[in-house]
Write a protein that holds these residues in place. Sequence first.
Motif, PDB file in Angstrom:
ATOM      1  N   LYS A  87     -27.853 -22.402  19.760  1.00 44.19           N
ATOM      2  CA  LYS A  87     -27.075 -22.091  20.949  1.00 44.19           C
ATOM      3  C   LYS A  87     -27.252 -20.503  21.478  1.00 44.19           C
ATOM      4  N   VAL A  88     -27.276 -19.753  20.564  1.00 41.37           N
ATOM      5  CA  VAL A  88     -27.736 -18.177  20.963  1.00 41.37           C
ATOM      6  C   VAL A  88     -29.224 -18.179  21.394  1.00 41.37           C
ATOM      7  N   ASP A  89     -29.851 -18.804  20.646  1.00 34.71           N
ATOM      8  CA  ASP A  89     -31.490 -18.890  20.964  1.00 34.71           C
ATOM      9  C   ASP A  89     -31.723 -19.290  22.200  1.00 34.71           C
ATOM     10  N   ALA A  90     -30.900 -20.429  22.622  1.00 33.07           N
ATOM     11  CA  ALA A  90     -31.150 -20.802  24.041  1.00 33.07           C
ATOM     12  C   ALA A  90     -30.680 -19.723  25.173  1.00 33.07           C
ATOM     13  N   VAL A  91     -29.614 -19.139  24.768  1.00 35.82           N
ATOM     14  CA  VAL A  91     -29.283 -17.979  25.907  1.00 35.82           C
ATOM     15  C   VAL A  91     -30.296 -17.070  25.833  1.00 35.82           C
ATOM     16  N   GLU A  92     -30.798 -16.563  24.751  1.00 38.97           N
ATOM     17  CA  GLU A  92     -31.703 -15.405  24.951  1.00 38.97           C
ATOM     18  C   GLU A  92     -32.858 -15.921  25.505  1.00 38.97           C
ATOM     19  N   ARG A  93     -33.522 -17.142  25.437  1.00 44.24           N
ATOM     20  CA  ARG A  93     -34.440 -17.575  26.006  1.00 44.24           C
ATOM     21  C   ARG A  93     -34.452 -17.470  27.644  1.00 44.24           C
ATOM     22  N   HIS A  94     -33.201 -17.901  28.125  1.00 42.74           N
ATOM     23  CA  HIS A  94     -32.921 -17.578  29.700  1.00 42.74           C
ATOM     24  C   HIS A  94     -32.716 -16.252  29.876  1.00 42.74           C
ATOM     25  N   LEU A  95     -32.420 -15.294  29.248  1.00 40.17           N
ATOM     26  CA  LEU A  95     -32.058 -13.739  29.327  1.00 40.17           C
ATOM     27  C   LEU A  95     -33.748 -13.324  29.252  1.00 40.17           C
ATOM     28  N   ALA A  96     -34.707 -13.779  28.685  1.00 38.55           N
ATOM     29  CA  ALA A  96     -36.000 -13.358  28.717  1.00 38.55           C
ATOM     30  C   ALA A  96     -36.848 -13.665  29.709  1.00 38.55           C
ATOM     31  N   ASP A  97     -36.285 -14.675  30.763  1.00 39.66           N
ATOM     32  CA  ASP A  97     -37.071 -15.247  32.009  1.00 39.66           C
ATOM     33  C   ASP A  97     -37.151 -13.935  33.103  1.00 39.66           C
TER      34      ASP A  97
END
Length: 97
Positions: A87-97
């Motif tokens: 769940k945290v990884d998914a948020v981090e991926r979106h923040l990296a966009d």
Amino acid sequence: MIVAFSVTPLGVGEDVGEHVAEAVRVVRASGLPHRTDAMFTSLEGDWDACMTVVREAVAAVERRAPRVSLVLKADIRPGVTDGLTSKVDAVERHLAD
């Protein structure tokens, strides 16, 4: 499921870290994946395992305090594993966009 919970001893004064440590000790001994931060402890497992740990964590604090407050939030999603990380990884991926 992921359970985020907070166990707060009442009636023991303002400094509660020693009492809260007893609850965290129970979580760590459980063997379930978990994380503790300044406000909550999150753990992941099946319903029975998580609720057993929460109950035992509350009992550990109850032995030291005349009153205990419990706040609990659960994300019940069958079939999902490693949710604490994914769940945290998914948020981090979106923040990296």
